[in-house]
Structure formats: structure tokens, C-alpha cells
Design an enzyme around this catalytic site. Structure first.
Site, short mmCIF file in Angstrom:
data_model
loop_
_atom_site.label_atom_id
_atom_site.label_comp_id
_atom_site.label_asym_id
_atom_site.label_seq_id
_atom_site.Cartn_x
_atom_site.Cartn_y
_atom_site.Cartn_z
N TYR A 61 17.37 30.59 5.39
CA TYR A 61 16.32 31.90 6.39
C TYR A 61 15.95 32.46 7.11
O TYR A 61 16.46 31.51 8.21
CB TYR A 61 14.94 31.37 6.10
CG TYR A 61 14.23 31.54 3.69
CD1 TYR A 61 14.12 32.62 3.64
CD2 TYR A 61 14.41 30.09 3.75
CE1 TYR A 61 13.54 32.50 2.01
CE2 TYR A 61 14.17 29.85 2.48
CZ TYR A 61 13.84 31.31 1.20
OH TYR A 61 13.26 31.31 0.26
N ARG A 121 0.57 -10.55 7.07
CA ARG A 121 0.44 -9.87 6.04
C ARG A 121 2.13 -9.43 6.23
O ARG A 121 2.60 -8.31 7.75
CB ARG A 121 -0.14 -8.60 6.67
CG ARG A 121 -1.73 -9.60 6.43
CD ARG A 121 -3.32 -8.24 6.94
NE ARG A 121 -2.85 -8.05 7.73
CZ ARG A 121 -3.60 -8.22 9.13
NH1 ARG A 121 -3.82 -9.55 8.43
NH2 ARG A 121 -4.26 -7.71 9.90
N HIS A 153 -6.10 -7.30 13.51
CA HIS A 153 -4.71 -6.98 13.40
C HIS A 153 -4.39 -6.11 14.52
O HIS A 153 -5.19 -5.60 15.60
CB HIS A 153 -4.97 -5.47 12.15
CG HIS A 153 -3.56 -4.70 11.90
ND1 HIS A 153 -3.13 -4.86 11.50
CD2 HIS A 153 -3.82 -3.18 12.04
CE1 HIS A 153 -2.23 -4.35 11.05
NE2 HIS A 153 -2.45 -3.01 11.76
N CYS A 163 15.66 25.12 3.06
CA CYS A 163 14.36 25.16 2.16
C CYS A 163 13.11 24.25 1.71
O CYS A 163 13.02 23.14 1.14
CB CYS A 163 14.86 26.52 1.09
SG CYS A 163 16.46 27.08 1.58
N ARG A 202 -10.33 0.03 14.84
CA ARG A 202 -10.37 0.70 13.75
C ARG A 202 -11.33 0.25 13.23
O ARG A 202 -12.15 0.45 12.76
CB ARG A 202 -9.01 0.54 12.86
CG ARG A 202 -8.48 1.44 11.86
CD ARG A 202 -7.40 1.28 10.80
NE ARG A 202 -6.88 0.45 10.58
CZ ARG A 202 -5.45 -0.27 10.43
NH1 ARG A 202 -4.30 0.95 11.02
NH2 ARG A 202 -5.20 -1.59 10.01
N LYS A 215 0.95 -1.02 0.08
CA LYS A 215 0.44 0.21 -0.19
C LYS A 215 0.63 1.68 0.55
O LYS A 215 2.15 1.29 0.94
CB LYS A 215 -0.99 -0.11 1.52
CG LYS A 215 -0.03 0.04 2.42
CD LYS A 215 -0.71 -0.85 4.06
CE LYS A 215 -0.54 -0.06 4.82
NZ LYS A 215 -0.96 -0.80 6.36
N ASP A 259 13.54 23.72 -1.53
CA ASP A 259 14.26 23.16 -2.59
C ASP A 259 15.48 22.52 -2.16
O ASP A 259 16.20 21.52 -3.49
CB ASP A 259 13.82 23.47 -4.22
CG ASP A 259 12.65 24.09 -4.46
OD1 ASP A 259 11.84 23.59 -4.47
OD2 ASP A 259 12.56 25.59 -4.08
#
Ligand SMILES: *Cc1c(COP(=O)(O)O)cnc(C)c1O
Length: 389
Positions: A271, A225, A169, A319, A139, A42, A321
Site C-alpha cells: 500500500y 509477585r 505495588h 498489511c 492506582r 493475568k 494479514d
């Protein structure tokens, strides 16, 4: 859903598929009983790429695939993957027909769902379901005895729906203390007894996630799983010392210096000008930032990277990027920078990065965004650890 194929940038994730195969093969050795491994892919294979991971897992010995959403299951089918796939979350009754068309199994836990869906299914085709019982995760799943009985009664009257599995689970399989696990396990046994008194040959019974499969192989019935540890990551920091074998991490994250400069004492970086050089310092700029999922907190939490085998601290604010690091010495533009992975004798693991951010291993590869291309390696020479580029 897939990661971008074309990339002009010098920042990438490297996925070692041979480590995924290795982790599966090793975990399978844990079981005395015939065990079906469901590889959980997933969230785009926990950020590793669902299709590539699924293919490697199937090669390594997995027989089933697990995803959270119907669209994730369809992505696997569209890539030509034929193995059985289970959607672990809830799918709407209106979409069950699409699951049938793609031969995808669904998780079901509501009597109303059965009633609505049976009228929406195509003629002559059977929908395969795994019923989910909630034994303490709180859940999704059938919770009470009454719900269970009425669900089973309804199900037994529906021809077009085939009960392929039953599962639950665990909430605490990755904690040292086993008591809550045992409570859930016992509830599961009780509920199974009720279910099996009406449905005697259900192909798959499963309760275990990675932590359960690794620690309690005798309590996994005939399927488990395998999610986080398929990728070579520990389910939690507290059970690292209990893992039955050394997992091999598939994920690493790298970039290359785009600028190198010598700053004199008293100059500031990024910054807010929060970092000021204390002497003459070599500073490198790395083209990765928070838009890549490389969160600002890596800097304030004392994060560092590897360069030429040495540690280099991240300085100033990260920052969107780019970010800056303090170099151990003058190094050339283009020098490889490793945020997660190995250089020479040093490693920064996913767990290291997770602990720095005060989170769990799961979040780290998931948070590295689609903007960062995934590059696949498949070394077949005796399961090597992290390769160097
Ligand atoms: C994600 C998920 C898993 C995988 O758990 P790991 O701890 O990653 O092994 C197993 N079962 C369900 C229902 C899940 O949602």
C-alpha cells in the site's frame, strides 16, 4: 479467553514452558527467607496462555497465582487448577460470592466495599482478601492513615472475611534510581505496623514485582509477585545489566514464506507503494499483519526478521494479514521466518521488538493477538534456550 486450538495458518507463537520453570527456579534461589512465589498470569499469561503458564509455574515452584480479573481467576479454576489465586484488581461487591464459590482471593481497599459485601456472602463460607495499600503508585489502595484505621476497624468486626494478605505495588522498582522505591517501602513499613497491631498473623505480606524480587530480595517479606520475568523478560531496558542471572525467554514468533518472487529494479511494494526496489531483488511474502498484533510501525521503524539465519528487512507497509520482506537470496516457499526468536547464531529478542516500537517488553507478547495460535514446548533436557523447529 484461550487461544484458538485449530489452525490452518503458517504463523504461530511458540512458548517454551521449560524456560518458565527455569526462571522460577532461579529466582527462588535468590531468597534467604522462605519465599512464596505468586506467578502473575493475568492477560492470558502476558499473552503466553494463562493455563499453560500457570501449570508450568506451579511445577517450577510457584505456590500462588495472580490475575487482574475475576473471570481470569475462574478460567484457571475451570481448567482444574487448585492453587490459591488472587485477583489483583477490584472486584465488585456483588461478585464476591462468586469468588467464594471458586475459592478465589480478592483485593480489597475500601471500607464501603466491606460493608456492602458482608451482607452478600453465602452463609458459613469465608471470603479471603488481601488488603491493598497505596504507598505511591497512585492506582488502587488505601492511601491515608484515616482510611486505614477505619478500614481495619470495620474489617475486625466482620466474621465472614478473612485477611489473608497485605500488599502494595512499586512504581519505580525497575529504575536505576532507588530513592522513590525506598520512599514507598518506608511507607509500607509504617502502614504495616498499624495493620499488624490489629491483625497479628497475616499469612502473606507482599510488595515486590519482578524487578523487586530480582534486585531487592531482602525487601520482599514472605511473598513476591513474579510477572514479566517469569516469562524471561526484563522489566525494563535500564536494569538488564543488573539482572542476577540470565533470564530465558519463553516467547517466540514465527511464520513461513507463502510467496517468493524476483522483482526487477524500480518495482514497488505494498500500500502506498512506499518501497521501490533499487536493483533486482528477491522478495518474500509473510502471512502476518497488524490484525495479528504485528503493528505497521515495525516496518517504518526499520524492523527486520530472521530467515535461514540471516536478517531480512521488512519492506513497504505492513498489511492487515501479510507483509513483505527483502530476502538475502532466493529461498523456497515454506521457509521459516522468525519475527522474534533465534535462528542459527542470530536472535531477535522481545526487548529488541519492544525498543523498535519504543515500548516495554510487557506489551509485545500481549499485543500478539488471539488469531495467532500458541504452540507449547516442554523440553526437560537441562533448560535449553530457544529451540529451533
Ligand atoms: C501485573 C502486576 C504485577 C507483576 O509485575 P511484573 O512487573 O510483571 O513482575 C505485580 N503486582 C501487581 C499488582 C500487578 O498488577
Amino acid at each position: 479467553m484461550a487461544f484458538s486450538q485449530i489452525s490452518y495458518r503458517d504463523t504461530w507463537v511458540e512458548i517454551d514452558l521449560s524456560n518458565i520453570k527455569y526462571n522460577i527456579r532461579k529466582v527462588k534461589e535468590r531468597f534467604k527467607q522462605r519465599m512464596h512465589v505468586m506467578a502473575v498470569v493475568k492477560a492470558d499469561g502476558y499473552g503466553h496462555g494463562a493455563v499453560k503458564t500457570a501449570e508450568a509455574a506451579l511445577e517450577g515452584g510457584a505456590e500462588f497465582l495472580g490475575v487482574a480479573l475475576l473471570e481470569e481467576a475462574i478460567e484457571l479454576r475451570e481448567a482444574g487448577i487448585k492453587a490459591p489465586v488472587l485477583v489483583l484488581g477490584r472486584t465488585k461487591p456483588e461478585d464476591a460470592e462468586i469468588a467464594v464459590q471458586h475459592d478465589i482471593s480478592l483485593t480489597v481497599f475500601q471500607r464501603d466495599w466491606l460493608i456492602k459485601t458482608q451482607n452478600l456472602l453465602p452463609a458459613k463460607k469465608k471470603l479471603r482478601i488481601h488488603m491493598k495499600v497505596d504507598t505511591g503508585m497512585g492506582r488502587i489502595g488505601i492511601h491515608t492513615h484515616d482510611e486505614l484505621v477505619s478500614f481495619l476497624k470495620e474489617l475486625s468486626q466482620i466474621e465472614s472475611i478473612h485477611l489473608e494478605g497485605v500488599f502494595t505495588h512499586f512504581a519505580t522498582a525497575d529504575e536505576k534510581d532507588k530513592s522513590y522505591f525506598t520512599k514507598q517501602y518506608t511507607r509500607f513499613i509504617d502502614m504495616l505496623e498499624v495493620i499488624q497491631s490489629q491483625f497479628s498473623d497475616i499469612p502473606y505480606i507482599h510488595c515486590g514485582n519482578s524487578a523487586t524480587g530480582l534486585r531487592y530480595p531482602d525487601q520482599c517479606f514472605n511473598m513476591f509477585r513474579f510477572g514479566i520475568s517469569l516469562y524471561g523478560l526484563t522489566p525494563s531496558a535500564e536494569i538488564v545489566d543488573e539482572l542476577p542471572f540470565q533470564l530465558k525467554e519463553a516467547f517466540s514468533l514465527h511464520s513461513r514464506l507463502v510467496q517468493v518472487k524476483k522483482l526487477s529494479e524500480g518495482e514497488s511494494i505494498s500500500y502506498g507503494a512506499t518501497y521501490t526496489t533499487e536493483a533486482e531483488e528477491w522478495i518474500g511474502t509473510v502471512p502476518i499483519g497488524y490484525a495479528d498484533g504485528w503493528y505497521r510501525y515495525h516496518s517504518s521503524a526499520g524492523g527486520y526478521v530472521l530467515i535461514d539465519g540471516d536478517k531480512a528487512p521488512i519492506i513497504g507497509r505492513i498489511c492487515m494479514d501479510q507483509m513483505m520482506i527483502k530476502l538475502p537470496r532466493e529461498l523456497p516457499v515454506g521457509e521459516k521466518v522468525t519475527m522474534i526468536g533465534t535462528q542459527k547464531q542470530s536472535s531477535i529478542t522481545v526487548l529488541d521488538a519492544a525498543q523498535r516500537l519504543q515500548t516495554i517488553t510487557y506489551e509485545i507478547p500481549c499485543m500478539i493477538s488471539k488469531r495467532v495460535p500458541r504452540i507449547y514446548k516442554n523440553n526437560n533436557n537441562n533448560f535449553p534456550s530457544q529451540p529451533e523447529i
